[in-house]
Design an enzyme around this catalytic site. Structure first.
Site, PDB file in Angstrom:
ATOM      1  N   ARG A  74      10.190  -2.200 -10.244  1.00 40.38           N
ATOM      2  CA  ARG A  74      10.259  -1.167  -9.188  1.00 40.38           C
ATOM      3  C   ARG A  74      11.669  -0.586  -9.176  1.00 40.38           C
ATOM      4  NH1 ARG A  74       8.557  -3.487  -3.604  1.00 40.38           N
ATOM      5  NH2 ARG A  74       6.472  -3.501  -4.510  1.00 40.38           N
ATOM      6  N   ARG A 143      15.282  -2.731   1.580  1.00 39.09           N
ATOM      7  CA  ARG A 143      14.626  -2.105   0.415  1.00 39.09           C
ATOM      8  C   ARG A 143      14.958  -0.616   0.319  1.00 39.09           C
ATOM      9  NH1 ARG A 143       9.869  -5.100  -0.956  1.00 39.09           N
ATOM     10  NH2 ARG A 143      10.281  -7.292  -0.560  1.00 39.09           N
ATOM     11  N   LYS A 205      11.907  -9.675   3.637  1.00 39.76           N
ATOM     12  CA  LYS A 205      12.111  -8.270   3.289  1.00 39.76           C
ATOM     13  C   LYS A 205      12.479  -7.455   4.533  1.00 39.76           C
ATOM     14  CE  LYS A 205       7.971  -7.676   1.515  1.00 39.76           C
ATOM     15  NZ  LYS A 205       6.604  -7.240   1.136  1.00 39.76           N
ATOM     16  N   LYS A 207      12.921  -3.206   5.871  1.00 37.01           N
ATOM     17  CA  LYS A 207      12.614  -1.827   5.463  1.00 37.01           C
ATOM     18  C   LYS A 207      13.169  -0.795   6.444  1.00 37.01           C
ATOM     19  CE  LYS A 207       8.650  -3.331   2.880  1.00 37.01           C
ATOM     20  NZ  LYS A 207       7.204  -3.251   2.651  1.00 37.01           N
ATOM     21  N   CYS A 426      -3.421   1.091  -1.995  1.00 31.91           N
ATOM     22  CA  CYS A 426      -2.393   0.284  -2.659  1.00 31.91           C
ATOM     23  C   CYS A 426      -2.849  -0.018  -4.084  1.00 31.91           C
ATOM     24  CB  CYS A 426      -2.167  -1.010  -1.892  1.00 31.91           C
ATOM     25  SG  CYS A 426      -3.517  -2.179  -2.104  1.00 31.91           S
ATOM     26  N   CYS A 432      -1.864  -6.772  -9.017  1.00 28.07           N
ATOM     27  CA  CYS A 432      -1.315  -7.456  -7.846  1.00 28.07           C
ATOM     28  C   CYS A 432      -1.881  -8.873  -7.723  1.00 28.07           C
ATOM     29  CB  CYS A 432      -1.608  -6.670  -6.570  1.00 28.07           C
ATOM     30  SG  CYS A 432      -0.964  -7.543  -5.132  1.00 28.07           S
ATOM     31  N   CYS A 471      -5.716  -6.356   0.331  1.00 27.66           N
ATOM     32  CA  CYS A 471      -5.504  -7.587   1.119  1.00 27.66           C
ATOM     33  C   CYS A 471      -4.809  -7.182   2.411  1.00 27.66           C
ATOM     34  CB  CYS A 471      -4.669  -8.597   0.306  1.00 27.66           C
ATOM     35  SG  CYS A 471      -2.893  -8.346   0.422  1.00 27.66           S
ATOM     36  N   CYS A 475       0.095  -2.748   2.278  1.00 30.47           N
ATOM     37  CA  CYS A 475       1.025  -1.929   1.476  1.00 30.47           C
ATOM     38  C   CYS A 475       0.760  -0.419   1.567  1.00 30.47           C
ATOM     39  CB  CYS A 475       1.001  -2.377   0.025  1.00 30.47           C
ATOM     40  SG  CYS A 475       1.552  -4.073  -0.182  1.00 30.47           S
TER      41      CYS A 475
HETATM   42 FE1  SRM Z   1       3.754  -4.264  -0.664  1.00 29.62          FE
HETATM   43  C1  SRM Z   1       3.722  -7.512  -1.579  1.00 29.62           C
HETATM   44  C2  SRM Z   1       2.863  -3.309  -3.737  1.00 29.62           C
HETATM   45  C3  SRM Z   1       4.579  -1.086   0.128  1.00 29.62           C
HETATM   46  C4  SRM Z   1       3.717  -5.104   2.659  1.00 29.62           C
HETATM   47  N1  SRM Z   1       3.414  -5.258  -2.382  1.00 29.62           N
HETATM   48  C5  SRM Z   1       3.501  -6.592  -2.571  1.00 29.62           C
HETATM   49  C6  SRM Z   1       3.375  -6.943  -4.066  1.00 29.62           C
HETATM   50  C7  SRM Z   1       4.752  -6.954  -4.645  1.00 29.62           C
HETATM   51  C8  SRM Z   1       2.577  -8.222  -4.383  1.00 29.62           C
HETATM   52  C9  SRM Z   1       3.326  -9.516  -4.537  1.00 29.62           C
HETATM   53  O1  SRM Z   1       4.143  -9.876  -3.673  1.00 29.62           O
HETATM   54  O2  SRM Z   1       3.068 -10.191  -5.524  1.00 29.62           O
HETATM   55  C10 SRM Z   1       2.565  -5.712  -4.541  1.00 29.62           C
HETATM   56  C11 SRM Z   1       2.699  -5.350  -6.026  1.00 29.62           C
HETATM   57  C12 SRM Z   1       1.408  -4.729  -6.541  1.00 29.62           C
HETATM   58  C13 SRM Z   1       1.511  -4.163  -7.896  1.00 29.62           C
HETATM   59  O3  SRM Z   1       0.840  -4.692  -8.814  1.00 29.62           O
HETATM   60  O4  SRM Z   1       2.210  -3.171  -8.088  1.00 29.62           O
HETATM   61  C14 SRM Z   1       2.978  -4.672  -3.524  1.00 29.62           C
HETATM   62  N2  SRM Z   1       3.833  -2.546  -1.664  1.00 29.62           N
HETATM   63  C15 SRM Z   1       3.329  -2.335  -2.903  1.00 29.62           C
HETATM   64  C16 SRM Z   1       3.300  -0.862  -3.254  1.00 29.62           C
HETATM   65  C17 SRM Z   1       3.546  -0.570  -4.722  1.00 29.62           C
HETATM   66  C18 SRM Z   1       1.955  -0.281  -2.787  1.00 29.62           C
HETATM   67  C19 SRM Z   1       1.633   1.098  -3.294  1.00 29.62           C
HETATM   68  O5  SRM Z   1       0.481   1.255  -3.688  1.00 29.62           O
HETATM   69  O6  SRM Z   1       2.476   1.991  -3.270  1.00 29.62           O
HETATM   70  C20 SRM Z   1       4.396  -0.361  -2.297  1.00 29.62           C
HETATM   71  C21 SRM Z   1       5.773  -0.440  -2.895  1.00 29.62           C
HETATM   72  C22 SRM Z   1       6.798   0.070  -1.941  1.00 29.62           C
HETATM   73  C23 SRM Z   1       8.186   0.178  -2.491  1.00 29.62           C
HETATM   74  O7  SRM Z   1       8.423   1.087  -3.275  1.00 29.62           O
HETATM   75  O8  SRM Z   1       9.046  -0.603  -2.096  1.00 29.62           O
HETATM   76  C24 SRM Z   1       4.291  -1.398  -1.182  1.00 29.62           C
HETATM   77  N3  SRM Z   1       4.170  -3.282   1.078  1.00 29.62           N
HETATM   78  C25 SRM Z   1       4.375  -1.945   1.190  1.00 29.62           C
HETATM   79  C26 SRM Z   1       4.293  -1.549   2.561  1.00 29.62           C
HETATM   80  C27 SRM Z   1       4.404  -0.127   3.090  1.00 29.62           C
HETATM   81  C28 SRM Z   1       5.799   0.211   3.511  1.00 29.62           C
HETATM   82  O9  SRM Z   1       6.754  -0.512   3.176  1.00 29.62           O
HETATM   83  O10 SRM Z   1       5.963   1.221   4.195  1.00 29.62           O
HETATM   84  C29 SRM Z   1       4.024  -2.704   3.290  1.00 29.62           C
HETATM   85  C30 SRM Z   1       3.753  -2.775   4.809  1.00 29.62           C
HETATM   86  C31 SRM Z   1       4.964  -2.611   5.625  1.00 29.62           C
HETATM   87  C32 SRM Z   1       5.617  -3.929   5.859  1.00 29.62           C
HETATM   88  O11 SRM Z   1       6.348  -4.399   4.993  1.00 29.62           O
HETATM   89  O12 SRM Z   1       5.363  -4.543   6.913  1.00 29.62           O
HETATM   90  C33 SRM Z   1       3.963  -3.786   2.345  1.00 29.62           C
HETATM   91  N4  SRM Z   1       3.772  -6.013   0.367  1.00 29.62           N
HETATM   92  C34 SRM Z   1       3.690  -6.139   1.722  1.00 29.62           C
HETATM   93  C35 SRM Z   1       3.573  -7.544   2.050  1.00 29.62           C
HETATM   94  C36 SRM Z   1       3.423  -8.133   3.489  1.00 29.62           C
HETATM   95  C37 SRM Z   1       4.730  -8.322   4.156  1.00 29.62           C
HETATM   96  C38 SRM Z   1       4.600  -9.017   5.479  1.00 29.62           C
HETATM   97  O13 SRM Z   1       5.437  -8.820   6.347  1.00 29.62           O
HETATM   98  O14 SRM Z   1       3.663  -9.797   5.676  1.00 29.62           O
HETATM   99  C39 SRM Z   1       3.572  -8.245   0.817  1.00 29.62           C
HETATM  100  C40 SRM Z   1       3.467  -9.764   0.628  1.00 29.62           C
HETATM  101  C41 SRM Z   1       4.691 -10.495   1.022  1.00 29.62           C
HETATM  102  O15 SRM Z   1       5.762  -9.938   1.251  1.00 29.62           O
HETATM  103  O16 SRM Z   1       4.574 -11.726   1.112  1.00 29.62           O
HETATM  104  C42 SRM Z   1       3.683  -7.252  -0.213  1.00 29.62           C
HETATM  105 FE1  SF4 Z   2      -1.383  -6.230  -3.339  1.00 27.98          FE
HETATM  106 FE2  SF4 Z   2      -2.231  -6.635  -0.899  1.00 27.98          FE
HETATM  107 FE3  SF4 Z   2      -0.151  -5.047  -1.328  1.00 27.98          FE
HETATM  108 FE4  SF4 Z   2      -2.522  -4.232  -2.016  1.00 27.98          FE
HETATM  109  S1  SF4 Z   2      -1.888  -4.685   0.079  1.00 27.98           S
HETATM  110  S2  SF4 Z   2      -0.686  -4.121  -3.311  1.00 27.98           S
HETATM  111  S3  SF4 Z   2      -3.514  -6.087  -2.642  1.00 27.98           S
HETATM  112  S4  SF4 Z   2      -0.197  -7.204  -1.705  1.00 27.98           S
END
Ligand code: SRM
Ligand code: SF4
Length: 565
Positions: A74, A143, A205, A207, A426, A432, A471, A475
């Site tokens: 990323r 981030r 994390k 944001k 997502c 993922c 899930c 995201c």
């Molecule tokens: Fe996310 C984890 C993809 C935005 C909440 N996210 C992941 C991971 C890295 C899976 C992992 O930990 O193994 C995913 C990688 C998938 C892949 O194969 O690419 C992933 N997140 C993404 C992206 C690529 C989704 C997309 O389709 O665009 C976004 C990348 C953003 C970036 O450029 O930094 C992405 N993730 C978000 C957002 C939206 C936002 O930030 O506005 C959220 C919700 C907001 C938040 O953080 O509360 C988000 N991602 C999570 C979480 C849950 C965090 C939590 O507080 O519980 C995880 C899992 C974790 O952190 O344990 C996670």
């Molecule tokens: Fe993966 Fe869940 Fe984030 Fe979708 S919402 S990219 S399934 S961690």
């Protein structure tokens, strides 16, 4: 482990010598395509996730082969702004070392998938060649800092972009580990000081986003820390500061929930850095390091209360919050197509389905954008909705950019209904590791079904936000979409309805573990009723709440209390 013991990730961070760990040794190990277990946690701080192809997982297990390991990279794009050279560079790295696609994320960053271990270093060096980096794109740090795309307001955009970049720089980890490991920088015997984060960085994390009302494209209420620009007579006077938003939760664990950020108060522009640093260090010192599911800032604020948090930030920053200035939002989507800014330049917001830049049949997105980048003299702006703005196009160049869009079959008019233009999924499967269900590969088909149903009741042009995740991590920010679908098992989703069109109200849980037939059967009668009973200009989510089909959900801690009004 007892409830008060630190999590294993805390040990890994503490022992890592500011994020070095054994990453260099892991990269050099020729026996496996993976890196050492502890290093998989540290690599995230460098913007790198170890993954394996889940489509191939069971077949390889049967054949007693190691999983098909590869890495997701990323790259940060502070404020979402990148140059045509940076775009072309990302295209080159994607085609040379990754799977030949570029993924634009929901946080205005780039992702590359499918990079194998022996190509990791060359990929990072390749990205760095265009002055972009991947440090702090992931991990327990601040981030990628988001900022609005703002196609109509050039001056305000410049100012907010500058503030976002300033803050991004200020909160970037100071460690030289990134340069040592990926860019062959000089190796230090003693790790450098890490003045803001300390040795163990943040509990989780973190944001940050900036927004300029009335468009809430960055979804400010989903951010740990937010800055709502207050613009008076075209001049940016300061920011209303928000804190404590977040989406992630776990199915069946009611102590976890999505939460909308609170407004702390107004500060002048010059207070930006001290206030932001005070918010970050308050979370550093008071966030829960014993339970990663309770470690985000949203839980620190819930547990200790907003008045305590505000006072702590004021004491640390030496800045007193004033009453927040009035503001309101109209929507959280992108405004598509050509728009002219107040300095006379043109901007085209291009729809990119789920952010995946790829050549598919007649839609030659990868090639078309490469051709545009080769001649474009302005900039690109990645949008928080996974789309792309071709920005600062002069009058003279507009027709040639439009011709390239047409020639490559990627102009917005050729492809999408209002529902599709407001859809977001997502990544989920196959990359993922946390996905429970499909998302990017499935939402387009579901939208095809639903757009036919909307067309049938005369709502074909109605903008309704629909977001899907594989899930509950959230995201694609599904809990603040009017139709939110959250994966629970293969082919099964929870359905949330009634969120605000501007991302300012949470959805209410309507279906649990439902399949496609149940989801469509629930939505179609609601579309019909909406068409018949809506008030002029009323949005779908507002309608569902007004007539009592679902209750209004604003407080995260009430999220799990069912849908009944
Ligand atoms: Fe996310 C984890 C993809 C935005 C909440 N996210 C992941 C991971 C890295 C899976 C992992 O930990 O193994 C995913 C990688 C998938 C892949 O194969 O690419 C992933 N997140 C993404 C992206 C690529 C989704 C997309 O389709 O665009 C976004 C990348 C953003 C970036 O450029 O930094 C992405 N993730 C978000 C957002 C939206 C936002 O930030 O506005 C959220 C919700 C907001 C938040 O953080 O509360 C988000 N991602 C999570 C979480 C849950 C965090 C939590 O507080 O519980 C995880 C899992 C974790 O952190 O344990 C996670
Ligand atoms: Fe993966 Fe869940 Fe984030 Fe979708 S919402 S990219 S399934 S961690």
């Amino acid at each position: 482990m007892s409830d008060t013991a630190l999590t294993d990730v805390e040990r890994i961070k503490a022992e890592s010598r500011h994020l070095r760990g054994t990453l260099t040794e892991s990269l050099e190990d020729p026996v496996t395509g993976a890196i050492a277990a502890d290093d998989t946690q540290l690599s995230k701080f460098h913007g790198i996730y170890q993954q394996d192809d889940r489509d191939e997982r069971s077949e390889r297990k049967r054949a007693r082969l190691e999983p098909a390991y590869s890495f997701m990279i990323r790259a940060r794009v502070p404020a979402g702004v990148c140059t045509p050279e940076q775009w072309l560079n990302m295209d080159r790295v994607a085609n040379r070392f990754a799977n030949g696609t570029i993924r634009l994320t929901t946080r205005q960053a780039f992702q590359l998938h499918g990079v194998i271990k022996r190509h990791l270093k060359a990929s990072i060096a390749g990205i760095n060649a265009a002055m972009m980096d991947t440090i702090a794109a992931c991990g327990d740090v601040n981030r990628n800092v988001m900022a609005p795309v703002l196609p109509a307001l050039s001056r305000v955009h410049r100012e907010v972009q500058a503030d976002a970049e300033r803050l991004s720089d200020h909160l970037t980890p100071a460690t030289r580990a990134y340069h040592e490991i990926w860019l062959d920088g000089e190796k230090l015997d003693t790790p450098e000081p890490e003045p803001i984060y300390g040795d163990t960085y943040l509990p989780r994390k973190f944001k940050t986003a900036f927004v300029v009302p009335p468009q809430n494209d960055v979804d400010i209420y989903a951010q740990d820390m937010g800055f709502v620009a207050i613009v008076e007579d075209g001049v940016l006077s300061g920011y209303n500061v928000t804190a404590g938003g977040g989406m992630g939760m776990a199915h069946g664990e009611i102590a976890t929930y999505p939460r909308l950020a609170d407004v702390l108060g107004f500060v002048p522009r010059d207070a930006l850095l001290p206030v932001a640093e005070a918010i970050v260090t308050t979370q550093r010192d008071h966030g829960d390091r014993t339970n990663r599911k309770h470690a985000r800032l949203k839980y620190t604020i819930e547990d200790r209360g907003l008045p305590w948090f505000r006072q702590e930030v004021e004491a640390r920053s030496g800045v007193a919050f004033s009453e927040p200035a009035a503001f309101s939002f109209a929507g959280n989507g992108d405004v598509y197509g050509w728009q002219r800014d107040d300095a006379g330049d043109w901007h085209y917001i291009l729809y990119i389905e789920n952010g995946r830049v790829v050549d598919l049949g007649e839609r030659q997105l990868m090639t078309g954008l490469r051709r545009i980048a080769e001649v474009h003299t302005g900039e690109f702006r990645l949008t928080p909705n996974q789309n792309l703005a071709i920005s600062n196009v002069s009058d003279a160049d507009k027709a040639s950019v439009q011709a390239l869009l047409d020639d490559h079959g990627i102009d917005n008019d050729t492809q999408a209904s209002a529902l599709r233009l407001n859809a977001m999924a997502c990544v989920a499967l196959p990359t993922c590791g946390l996905a429970m269900a499909e998302s990017e590969r499935y939402l387009p088909d579901l939208v095809t079904q639903l757009e036919a149903e909307l067309e049938a009741v005369g709502l074909g042009d109605e903008a309704i936000t629909i977001r899907m995740t594989g899930c509950p991590n959230g995201c694609a920010r599904p809990y603040i979409a009017e139709i939110g679908l959250v994966g629970k098992a293969p082919g099964r989703y929870n359905l949330y309805l009634g969120a605000g069109f501007a991302g300012d109200r949470l959805g209410a849980a309507v279906l649990d573990n439902a399949d496609e037939a149940e989801i469509v059967a629930t939505l179609v009668p609601l579309f019909r009723r909406f068409a018949d009973e809506r008030e002029p200009g009323e949005h779908f989510g507002d309608y569902l709440v007004r007539v009592g089909i679902v209750r209004e959900v604003s407080a995260g801690r009430e999220f799990h209390q069912g849908a009944a009004a």
